[in-house]
Design an enzyme around this catalytic site. Structure first.
Site: not given
Lengths: 99, 306
Positions: B69, B142, B267
């Protein structure tokens, strides 16, 4: 360097909860090697998924057989990556001090 | 760093050099802390912006935990320069930095970032091999000890959302955990991802409503309103589980459970059709609009220290 010739990114628009579940099921189809860029959230929000060339046909067949609407967000991923790399290279060249 | 080209993507080494240059140019305000090493041994650099005091209440910002990203690391670089440029001239930021410190980790997953530049542009996870599997890497968003291993993460090492063998198994994550615990006075934790234009707050692993939900929601609303004021980029906002999906082992769930009230995940944009292959000409507009939202959250934190 890994290349992504022919990989496409599909933008999937599930119509209802049932179709949302069918798209969610695709996450477990490991053989398709799908890469969810934007995962399944709710009906109103599209799902973006990168599909390798080798599973393009079967993925599209799966979607069309369930009447799940999709569009092609990126026709050929490698073309876009080549443009990105070219831009980086030319900017780096410009940044080099003049002799 | 005045001649650093913020409008293009940079390699890992170029970002490391930028960090060192910024420290050298601003010895009274900027220092570099190495909070640990990545799996492949790269330094986990955190820039500290401080105008004095010891162990002041502080704000944490990280970018690039998902290595592909790229607009997030690029925005983080721009934020670093913005902080040193605006201190002393922007009253709001000056007030914040006269009372608080800011910690900024620009390349939170350096192994993955290097790998995206040299081997696989699509790489998102860490680069540690998984024993018993041919697949490499753990999703560092995660791997936190907050609902770890629950629904909303995968136990398959080949999955992009693989949670890892145990909570904090990844050094990139454990280093931040140790830093947060040793510092002990962080008041806001802002973790920046892309893409899908959302501002999210806890929780992701449970439907339990965060006890500060009303305040977090109100601050998020103000933040995305200011963000949209620049270019009209529209964000959705809310708790992770109600806004996107269930995600376990997430960063800000852990930080919120540590008592860091103002824990948010961004985001960033793709307003078009590029996903996270966002063209470089959108780096600066993205960074500028995001900064407005960051300032809302940082200003609120400063005015509501707890």
């Amino acid at each position: 360097k890994e290349t992504f010739d022919g990989h496409q990114v599909l933008r999937i628009a599930p119509r209802d909860e049932a179709q949302l579940a069918l798209v969610k099921d695709m996450e477990d189809m490991m053989e398709f090697e799908l890469d969810f860029w934007k995962g399944v959230t709710e009906v109103a929000t599209h799902v973006d998924v990168r599909v390798p060339f080798h599973s393009l046909q079967s993925t599209k067949t799966y979607l069309e057989s369930q009447d799940i609407k999709y569009s092609i967000m990126i026709e050929d991923l490698q073309v876009m990556l080549d443009e990105e790399q070219e831009e980086m290279d030319s900017a780096a060249r410009d940044a080099e001090p003049r002799n | 760093t005045d001649s650093f080209d913020f409008s293009r993507y940079h390699t890992l080494n170029e970002i490391y050099s930028f960090q060192d240059m910024l420290v050298a140019e601003n010895p009274k305000m900027v220092s570099k802390i190495v909070i640990g090493r990545s799996y492949e041994g790269r330094p986990l650099n955190v820039l500290k912006f401080s105008t004095g005091g010891t162990n002041r209440p502080a704000i944490w910002i990280d970018t690039g935990i998902h290595s592909r990203e790229w607009v997030t690391q690029a925005s983080g670089t721009w934020f670093a320069k913005k902080i040193v440029t605006d201190y002393g001239s922007d009253p709001a930021l000056t007030a914040i930095l006269d009372t608080m410190d800011i910690f900024l980790e620009i390349v939170t997953n350096p192994d993955g970032y290097y790998y995206t530049h040299n081997t696989n542009r699509m790489w998102r996870k860490t680069r540690k091999p998984n024993s018993g599997s041919s697949c490499v890497g753990v999703d560092p968003n995660r791997n936190w000890d907050a609902g770890f291993g629950g629904a909303g993460a995968s136990s398959n090492p080949c999955s992009e959302t693989y949670h890892g063998p145990s909570a904090h198994s990844e050094s990139e994550v454990k280093s931040i955990v140790d830093f947060v615990k040793s510092h002990g006075n962080l008041k806001a934790f802002l973790s920046i991802h892309s893409y899908s234009q959302m501002l999210l707050y806890p929780y992701g692993y449970t439907r339990t409503v965060a006890k500060d939900q009303a305040e977090l929601h109100a601050v998020a609303e103000k933040a995305i309103t200011d963000l949209a004021s620049l270019y009209g980029t529209r964000y959705r906002y809310g708790s992770i589980i109600t806004t996107i999906y269930q995600a376990s082992g997430g960063t800000i769930d852990w930080t919120y459970n540590q008592g860091i009230k103002y824990s948010y995940t961004f985001e960033l944009r793709d307003t078009g059709r590029y996903g996270f292959i966002l063209p470089a000409n959108q780096i600066i507009p993205t960074a500028k609009e995001t900064w407005l939202a960051l300032m809302v959250i940082m200003d609120h934190t400063y005015k509501n220290l707890y």
